[in-house]
Design a protein around this motif. Structure first.
Motif, PDB file in Angstrom:
ATOM      1  N   ILE A 332       0.846  -1.197   0.000  1.00  0.00           N
ATOM      2  CA  ILE A 332       0.000   0.000   0.000  1.00  0.00           C
ATOM      3  C   ILE A 332       0.887   1.255   0.000  1.00  0.00           C
ATOM      4  O   ILE A 332       0.657   2.197  -0.752  1.00  0.00           O
ATOM      5  N   GLY A 333       1.920   1.226   0.830  1.00  0.00           N
ATOM      6  CA  GLY A 333       2.842   2.363   0.896  1.00  0.00           C
ATOM      7  C   GLY A 333       3.546   2.598  -0.434  1.00  0.00           C
ATOM      8  O   GLY A 333       3.661   3.745  -0.895  1.00  0.00           O
ATOM      9  N   LEU A 334       4.002   1.516  -1.057  1.00  0.00           N
ATOM     10  CA  LEU A 334       4.669   1.644  -2.360  1.00  0.00           C
ATOM     11  C   LEU A 334       3.704   2.232  -3.392  1.00  0.00           C
ATOM     12  O   LEU A 334       4.066   3.120  -4.166  1.00  0.00           O
ATOM     13  N   GLY A 341       7.448   2.998  -7.153  1.00  0.00           N
ATOM     14  CA  GLY A 341       6.783   2.209  -6.108  1.00  0.00           C
ATOM     15  C   GLY A 341       5.477   1.637  -6.625  1.00  0.00           C
ATOM     16  O   GLY A 341       5.213   0.439  -6.507  1.00  0.00           O
ATOM     17  N   LEU A 342       4.681   2.492  -7.232  1.00  0.00           N
ATOM     18  CA  LEU A 342       3.401   2.049  -7.793  1.00  0.00           C
ATOM     19  C   LEU A 342       3.632   1.024  -8.907  1.00  0.00           C
ATOM     20  O   LEU A 342       2.942   0.000  -8.984  1.00  0.00           O
ATOM     21  N   PHE A 413       3.776 -12.776  -1.388  1.00  0.00           N
ATOM     22  CA  PHE A 413       5.063 -12.217  -0.929  1.00  0.00           C
ATOM     23  C   PHE A 413       6.266 -12.946  -1.510  1.00  0.00           C
ATOM     24  O   PHE A 413       7.365 -12.416  -1.569  1.00  0.00           O
ATOM     25  N   LYS A 414       5.999 -14.171  -1.997  1.00  0.00           N
ATOM     26  CA  LYS A 414       7.043 -14.945  -2.665  1.00  0.00           C
ATOM     27  C   LYS A 414       7.596 -14.179  -3.887  1.00  0.00           C
ATOM     28  O   LYS A 414       8.787 -14.233  -4.185  1.00  0.00           O
ATOM     29  N   ARG A 421      16.757  -7.272  -4.151  1.00  0.00           N
ATOM     30  CA  ARG A 421      17.065  -5.835  -3.994  1.00  0.00           C
ATOM     31  C   ARG A 421      16.097  -4.940  -4.755  1.00  0.00           C
ATOM     32  O   ARG A 421      15.843  -3.808  -4.358  1.00  0.00           O
ATOM     33  N   ARG A 422      15.565  -5.417  -5.878  1.00  0.00           N
ATOM     34  CA  ARG A 422      14.627  -4.587  -6.653  1.00  0.00           C
ATOM     35  C   ARG A 422      13.425  -4.206  -5.792  1.00  0.00           C
ATOM     36  O   ARG A 422      12.796  -3.175  -5.987  1.00  0.00           O
ATOM     37  N   TYR A 423      13.081  -5.091  -4.864  1.00  0.00           N
ATOM     38  CA  TYR A 423      11.971  -4.796  -3.951  1.00  0.00           C
ATOM     39  C   TYR A 423      12.482  -4.036  -2.726  1.00  0.00           C
ATOM     40  O   TYR A 423      11.939  -2.992  -2.354  1.00  0.00           O
ATOM     41  N   LEU A 424      13.544  -4.537  -2.117  1.00  0.00           N
ATOM     42  CA  LEU A 424      14.041  -3.959  -0.856  1.00  0.00           C
ATOM     43  C   LEU A 424      14.502  -2.507  -1.022  1.00  0.00           C
ATOM     44  O   LEU A 424      14.259  -1.668  -0.148  1.00  0.00           O
ATOM     45  N   ASP A 425      15.135  -2.201  -2.162  1.00  0.00           N
ATOM     46  CA  ASP A 425      15.591  -0.816  -2.388  1.00  0.00           C
ATOM     47  C   ASP A 425      14.404   0.148  -2.355  1.00  0.00           C
ATOM     48  O   ASP A 425      14.506   1.248  -1.807  1.00  0.00           O
TER      49      ASP A 425
END
Ligand SMILES: [Zn+2]
Length: 466
Positions: A332-334, A341-342, A413-414, A421-425
């Motif tokens: 939701i935040g992204l 992020g979106l 979430f998998k 990193r593409r997600y964590l960054d």
């Protein structure tokens, strides 16, 4: 390990209050081996899951807010072996994230790390970094006990035969020898299994240095109040100083969405279970702080008033276990952040949609995704931040909220784990907007209604206060 000192310091704070024993229970006290040096879980606690170990601070902030409002809610960071395997993480990462959050926010109350749903086979990797163990024996329910074990259980428990009256409730239970024997047959093997796991942990960590929970919730059949009482008697016989127990309640506790079942019937059932716990504490000398643990407890908004009313009525505690609701707040935040992020949030949906069967099948008993209600990825690609967040954010009664969309992403979430990193960054880049959503979700929609007895300022789909 640098974290041990901090944990040890917290433990000493817990030694203030002794364990209470009723006279009838003293014969169990030595067997249960509990004393006032034992780690003790407070009355109100919340299990919080942090899939990617980035939200511990935002989660703890919700407990800070509760404390500022006069209510102590102890945070317990839980992560199961299955989650660790899917994410590719180690239990130590949970401990490190929790310790760091506690230091940054100067949290001086206790906190714990829960090895969630562990078994004899999976407990080892959690022995060093956890101080709370959810011993899962649901798989052993229904494995028939031996005739000798059943007989000796029935012989040991004449108090469970005939009329059983629990304090504080009107209902009486009539228990026949046949009923007691059959129930013992169904649960004794599971409780013995719990004993094996408990002793393995006790051998590694020492008695009293961890909180034991026993979970039987991931089972097909609801457990009645008498089942619970018989299970607790068997747990005391087995010498497990259990502090929280997670039975299978009636109704469906689907992941990340509201309760599905008879809301009006839930409250009296919960009251009976709480009364059964009070009885078992008195009768069998189980730890005085023994309480119910509500698994898959996030987002069960329709039963939170019943939970709050019941814990107030009986002056009882409760552990509300949540997990994936925080990962959805990351999405939701992204989405709210817009831009990359979106785009990433949409990409995660599109992949989850393509792999929906594979993602949903391991969770078949705990989700209800209606494929016809899933928006096509092409359509989602054209969505604004507002459209994405209002479909995902769990505010019931809003037209845009889509529980199938939410549940698919809950098990998705998998996909984010594979992005690495593409997600964590992006999580790090958008920390502020994500943290705001994580804290508000836990505080306004969970801690508020369950522990403080008032709805927080629940946001509507436009993000303004409703
Ligand atoms: Zn569970």
């Amino acid at each position: 390990m640098a974290t041990t000192g901090l944990t040890a310091k917290k433990s000493s704070l817990l030694q203030i209050q002794g364990w209470g024993f009723e006279p009838a229970a003293t014969k169990y006290a030595s067997r249960l081996n509990v004393d006032n040096k034992h780690l003790k879980l407070a009355k109100y606690s919340i299990g919080i899951g942090d899939r990617f170990a980035h939200q511990a601070k935002a989660q703890l902030q919700a407990c800070v807010q509760a404390l500022q409002n006069g209510v102590q809610v102890i945070p317990v960071w839980n992560k199961s072996n299955r989650e660790h395997t899917i994410i590719g993480s180690e239990p130590l990462s949970v401990r490190r994230a929790a310790d760091a959050a506690v230091q940054v926010l100067h949290w001086e109350e206790p906190y714990f790390c829960d090895a969630d749903h562990i078994t004899l086979q999976t407990v080892d990797r959690f022995l060093e970094s956890c101080d709370f163990y959810t011993i899962d024996v649901a798989d052993s329910i229904g494995k028939p006990a031996t005739a000798a074990d059943m007989e000796s259980f029935v012989r040991r428990h004449p108090e469970l035969l005939g009329r059983v009256q629990l304090e504080g409730v009107d209902e009486q239970f009539e228990v026949t020898r046949e009923h007691l024997t059959r129930t013992a047959e169904k649960f004794l093997v599971a409780v013995k299994k719990a004993g094996e796991v408990y002793r393995k942990i006790e051998y590694a960590k020492g008695a009293g240095n961890f909180i034991p929970e026993i979970s039987m919730d991931e089972s097909d059949r609801t457990q009645s109040t008498m089942d619970l009482l018989i299970i607790l008697a068997a747990i005391a016989d087995e010498g497990i100083p259990v502090q929280t127990i997670a039975p299978k309640f009636s109704g469906r506790f689907n992941k990340g969405v509201d309760y599905v079942g008879d809301v009006a019937q839930f409250e009296p059932e919960l009251a009976l279970d709480v009364a059964a716990i009070t009885y078992a504490v008195r009768q069998y000398g189980l730890p005085e702080n023994l309480k119910l643990s509500v698994h898959s407890g996030s987002d069960k908004f329709s039963i939170y008033p019943a939970i709050h009313a019941t814990i107030k009525r009986f002056n009882a505690g409760v552990h509300l276990k949540t997990a994936g609701t925080t990962w959805l707040e990351e999405l939701i935040g992204l989405a709210e952040a817009g831009g990359d992020g979106l785009a990433r949030a949409k990409e995660i949906y599109s992949e989850a949609f393509a792999r929906r069967d594979e993602l949903c099948s391991p969770y078949a008993t705990v989700i209800d995704v209606d494929p016809a209600k899933l928006p096509p990825p092409d359509e989602v690609r054209g969505w604004s931040s507002e459209q994405y967040t209002s479909a995902l954010r769990h505010v019931s009664g809003t037209a845009a909220y889509n529980s199938s969309f939410r549940q698919l992403l809950h098990v998705g979430f998998k996909i984010a784990a594979r992005m690495g990193r593409r997600y964590l960054d992006l999580l790090e880049l958008n920390e502020a907007v994500i943290a705001k959503n994580v804290t508000e979700n836990l505080y306004d929609r969970h801690i508020g209604p369950v522990f403080l007895g008032r709805a927080g300022t629940v946001r509507n789909s436009t993000g303004r206060n409703a």
